[in-house]
Design a protein around this motif. Structure first.
Motif, PDB file in Angstrom:
ATOM      1  N   THR A 112      68.643  66.536  51.186  1.00 32.28           N
ATOM      2  CA  THR A 112      68.874  65.307  51.826  1.00 32.28           C
ATOM      3  C   THR A 112      67.669  64.488  52.381  1.00 32.28           C
ATOM      4  O   THR A 112      66.651  65.021  52.049  1.00 32.28           O
ATOM      5  N   ASN A 113      67.806  63.519  52.771  1.00 35.11           N
ATOM      6  CA  ASN A 113      66.742  62.711  53.153  1.00 35.11           C
ATOM      7  C   ASN A 113      66.316  62.993  54.550  1.00 35.11           C
ATOM      8  O   ASN A 113      65.241  62.338  55.058  1.00 35.11           O
ATOM      9  N   GLY A 114      66.985  63.797  55.299  1.00 32.23           N
ATOM     10  CA  GLY A 114      66.802  63.974  56.765  1.00 32.23           C
ATOM     11  C   GLY A 114      67.067  63.215  57.771  1.00 32.23           C
ATOM     12  O   GLY A 114      66.700  63.155  58.743  1.00 32.23           O
ATOM     13  N   VAL A 115      67.729  61.971  57.436  1.00 31.87           N
ATOM     14  CA  VAL A 115      68.077  60.748  58.589  1.00 31.87           C
ATOM     15  C   VAL A 115      69.221  61.239  59.291  1.00 31.87           C
ATOM     16  O   VAL A 115      70.198  61.750  58.834  1.00 31.87           O
ATOM     17  N   ILE A 116      68.859  61.120  60.506  1.00 33.87           N
ATOM     18  CA  ILE A 116      69.750  61.095  61.692  1.00 33.87           C
ATOM     19  C   ILE A 116      70.606  60.236  61.612  1.00 33.87           C
ATOM     20  O   ILE A 116      70.215  59.020  61.605  1.00 33.87           O
ATOM     21  N   ARG A 117      72.044  60.615  61.969  1.00 33.13           N
ATOM     22  CA  ARG A 117      72.876  59.505  62.301  1.00 33.13           C
ATOM     23  C   ARG A 117      72.765  58.581  63.194  1.00 33.13           C
ATOM     24  O   ARG A 117      72.086  59.009  64.350  1.00 33.13           O
ATOM     25  N   GLU A 118      72.852  57.335  63.268  1.00 33.69           N
ATOM     26  CA  GLU A 118      72.511  56.144  64.306  1.00 33.69           C
ATOM     27  C   GLU A 118      73.624  56.838  65.454  1.00 33.69           C
ATOM     28  O   GLU A 118      74.637  57.357  65.315  1.00 33.69           O
ATOM     29  N   GLN A 119      72.939  56.560  66.782  1.00 31.57           N
ATOM     30  CA  GLN A 119      73.699  56.966  67.998  1.00 31.57           C
ATOM     31  C   GLN A 119      75.145  56.546  68.324  1.00 31.57           C
ATOM     32  O   GLN A 119      75.992  57.454  68.622  1.00 31.57           O
ATOM     33  N   SER A 120      75.380  55.447  67.786  1.00 32.64           N
ATOM     34  CA  SER A 120      76.860  54.955  68.026  1.00 32.64           C
ATOM     35  C   SER A 120      77.904  55.702  66.987  1.00 32.64           C
ATOM     36  O   SER A 120      78.746  56.213  67.367  1.00 32.64           O
ATOM     37  N   ALA A 121      77.186  55.964  65.622  1.00 31.29           N
ATOM     38  CA  ALA A 121      78.255  56.373  64.642  1.00 31.29           C
ATOM     39  C   ALA A 121      78.166  58.095  65.007  1.00 31.29           C
ATOM     40  O   ALA A 121      79.506  58.524  64.761  1.00 31.29           O
ATOM     41  N   GLN A 122      77.028  58.520  65.615  1.00 31.71           N
ATOM     42  CA  GLN A 122      77.004  60.100  65.889  1.00 31.71           C
ATOM     43  C   GLN A 122      78.118  60.107  67.161  1.00 31.71           C
ATOM     44  O   GLN A 122      78.954  61.019  67.066  1.00 31.71           O
ATOM     45  N   THR A 123      78.134  59.410  68.038  1.00 29.68           N
ATOM     46  CA  THR A 123      79.162  59.519  69.191  1.00 29.68           C
ATOM     47  C   THR A 123      80.715  59.434  68.716  1.00 29.68           C
ATOM     48  O   THR A 123      81.265  60.065  69.137  1.00 29.68           O
ATOM     49  N   SER A 124      80.585  58.305  67.921  1.00 30.29           N
ATOM     50  CA  SER A 124      82.004  58.279  67.138  1.00 30.29           C
ATOM     51  C   SER A 124      82.779  59.396  66.385  1.00 30.29           C
ATOM     52  O   SER A 124      83.738  59.824  66.831  1.00 30.29           O
ATOM     53  N   LEU A 125      81.782  60.093  65.902  1.00 28.05           N
ATOM     54  CA  LEU A 125      81.949  61.038  65.036  1.00 28.05           C
ATOM     55  C   LEU A 125      82.311  62.162  65.924  1.00 28.05           C
ATOM     56  O   LEU A 125      83.378  63.040  65.795  1.00 28.05           O
ATOM     57  N   VAL A 126      81.602  62.469  66.943  1.00 31.25           N
ATOM     58  CA  VAL A 126      81.858  63.559  68.024  1.00 31.25           C
ATOM     59  C   VAL A 126      83.301  63.470  68.523  1.00 31.25           C
ATOM     60  O   VAL A 126      84.026  64.381  68.541  1.00 31.25           O
ATOM     61  N   TYR A 127      83.670  62.044  69.041  1.00 28.86           N
ATOM     62  CA  TYR A 127      84.739  62.180  69.695  1.00 28.86           C
ATOM     63  C   TYR A 127      86.030  62.430  68.543  1.00 28.86           C
ATOM     64  O   TYR A 127      87.011  62.702  69.336  1.00 28.86           O
ATOM     65  N   LEU A 128      85.773  61.935  67.420  1.00 29.00           N
ATOM     66  CA  LEU A 128      86.788  61.877  66.641  1.00 29.00           C
ATOM     67  C   LEU A 128      86.819  63.481  65.809  1.00 29.00           C
ATOM     68  O   LEU A 128      88.071  63.942  66.221  1.00 29.00           O
ATOM     69  N   LEU A 129      85.953  64.117  65.817  1.00 28.46           N
ATOM     70  CA  LEU A 129      86.018  65.574  65.516  1.00 28.46           C
ATOM     71  C   LEU A 129      86.644  66.518  66.884  1.00 28.46           C
ATOM     72  O   LEU A 129      87.415  67.399  66.621  1.00 28.46           O
ATOM     73  N   ARG A 130      86.323  66.170  67.813  1.00 29.04           N
ATOM     74  CA  ARG A 130      86.682  66.892  69.063  1.00 29.04           C
ATOM     75  C   ARG A 130      88.277  66.681  69.303  1.00 29.04           C
ATOM     76  O   ARG A 130      89.057  67.442  69.433  1.00 29.04           O
TER      77      ARG A 130
END
Length: 141
Positions: A112-130
């Motif tokens: 992988t390229n090691g790129v961390i997800r952008e904060q807004s996308a990270q937050t959205s994914l966390v809420y969706l997964l929870r």
């Protein structure tokens, strides 16, 4: 000694919550979604070191997480694996893979390229997964 999450997992992941046996983590890297199940058993390194009841519980939780990934993200493949070469604490990866991801068709490890997800996308994914994990019996945030 009480269960403690390995420092590398703490660094690389966001804690989503707990299933009856496992802590549920999400890798911050922008691939997947990539979830990790960590049985909350002190000093555990291998699946075969768990009791039979723990193994059965783990398979149920792993299957539920894989089904969640399949139902909500429609991946081309779900990769499930436990390596533990850098992090000896037993942790099992559940990765939604797509033919369009940066590592396809190879394994994600080292590809992988090691790129961390952008904060807004990270937050959205966390809420969706929870929200989706809430439907799994025994999940607690």
């Amino acid at each position: 000694m009480a269960f403690q999450l390995h420092p590398r997992l703490q660094q690389d992941c966001i804690i989503l919550g707990n299933l009856p046996l496992c802590k549920v983590l999400m890798i911050k890297e922008d691939i997947g979604p990539w979830l990790i199940l960590v049985p909350r058993i002190t000093d555990l390194k291998e699946i075969h070191h768990m009791t039979e009841a723990q193994q059965i519980q783990f398979i149920q939780e792993s299957s539920a997480v894989a089904q969640l990934l399949e139902d909500n993200f429609t991946p081309d493949k779900i990769n499930i694996g436990a390596l533990g070469n850098l992090v000896p604490q037993l942790h099992i990866h559940h990765i939604a893979r797509f033919t369009t991801d940066c590592a396809w068709p190879g394994p994600v490890w080292g590809n992988t390229n090691g790129v961390i997800r952008e904060q807004s996308a990270q937050t959205s994914l966390v809420y969706l997964l929870r929200d989706k994990l809430d439907a799994i019996s025994g999940f607690k945030r």
